[in-house]
Design an enzyme around this catalytic site. Structure first.
Site, PDB file in Angstrom:
ATOM      1  N   SER A  82       0.851  -1.185   0.000  1.00 22.07           N
ATOM      2  CA  SER A  82       0.000   0.000   0.000  1.00 22.07           C
ATOM      3  C   SER A  82       0.887   1.235   0.000  1.00 22.07           C
ATOM      4  CB  SER A  82      -0.931   0.017   1.219  1.00 22.07           C
ATOM      5  OG  SER A  82      -0.203   0.200   2.413  1.00 22.07           O
ATOM      6  N   CYS A  83       0.268   2.367  -0.328  1.00 18.40           N
ATOM      7  CA  CYS A  83       0.961   3.654  -0.298  1.00 18.40           C
ATOM      8  C   CYS A  83      -0.079   4.702   0.087  1.00 18.40           C
ATOM      9  CB  CYS A  83       1.635   3.951  -1.635  1.00 18.40           C
ATOM     10  SG  CYS A  83       0.515   4.033  -3.054  1.00 18.40           S
ATOM     11  N   LEU A  84      -0.025   5.872  -0.512  1.00 15.00           N
ATOM     12  CA  LEU A  84      -1.003   6.902  -0.195  1.00 15.00           C
ATOM     13  C   LEU A  84      -2.308   6.669  -0.944  1.00 15.00           C
ATOM     14  CD1 LEU A  84      -1.654   9.571   1.270  1.00 15.00           C
ATOM     15  CD2 LEU A  84      -0.771  10.764  -0.745  1.00 15.00           C
TER      16      LEU A  84
END
Length: 152
Positions: free
Chosen positions: A111-113
Site C-alpha cells: 500500500s501507499c497513499l
C-alpha cells in the site's frame, strides 16, 4: 546502463503497468499483467486479510509515516528501497525491518497513499518471482476514511 540492465528495467516497468505499448504483447507477460489487475484489494478485504498471516508493506516515504501515521500492523519499506529489500539476506531483512523476510510464496500486500507506488511495488515483486502479491489501491487515503491511523 548496459543492454542487460536496460531490459531488466523495461521488464520491471512493464510489470508495474507503465512503459511502452508493445509491453502488453500476448504471452506470459500479458497473463501476469492481467492477473495484477485483479489483485486490488478493498478496505474490507485488506482488513480481513490482516487477520491471517499476511505481510503488509507500506511503500510510502518514512517522513510520510512519521507525519501522518500508518495502517496498523504494516511495515514501512520505502519504494526506493523495495527491490533491494526483497533480495536481502533474511537475517539482514529481519534486522532492518524487524519482520521475517517473506518467501516468494508468502502472501504480501503493498500500500501507499493512493495506489500509484503500491502498483509499482506489485510489479517489482512480481518481477522478482513473488507469486502471492496484492495491493491495497485505495491506500492510506482510503483507510483513514474508515478508521484512524496508527501513530508512530
Amino acid at each position: 546502463m548496459g543492454l542487460g540492465g536496460w531490459w531488466r528495467a523495461a521488464r520491471v516497468l512493464r510489470a508495474a503497468g507503465g512503459g511502452w505499448s508493445r509491453a502488453a504483447a500476448p504471452g506470459r507477460t500479458c497473463r501476469s499483467l492481467c492477473a495484477a489487475a485483479e489483485q486490488n484489494l478493498s478496505y474490507q478485504e485488506l482488513k480481513d486479510l490482516k487477520k491471517a498471516n499476511v505481510l503488509h508493506v507500506d511503500v510510502r516515504e518514512r517522513w510520510e509515516i512519521d507525519r501522518f501515521g500508518k495502517i496498523p500492523e504494516s511495515i514501512n519499506i520505502p519504494l526506493g528501497e523495495l527491490m533491494e529489500a526483497l533480495q536481502m539476506d533474511p537475517t539482514e531483512f529481519k534486522e532492518q525491518y524487524n519482520q521475517k523476510m517473506p518467501s516468494k510464496s508468502d502472501p504480501v500486500v503493498f500500500s501507499c497513499l493512493a495506489g500509484t507506488r503500491s502498483k509499482q511495488a506489485l510489479g517489482f515483486a512480481m518481477s522478482l518471482g513473488f507469486s502471492r502479491v496484492q495491493q491495497y489501491a485505495g491506500g492510506f487515503d482510503d483507510w483513514v476514511k474508515h478508521e484512524p491511523p496508527e501513530k508512530k
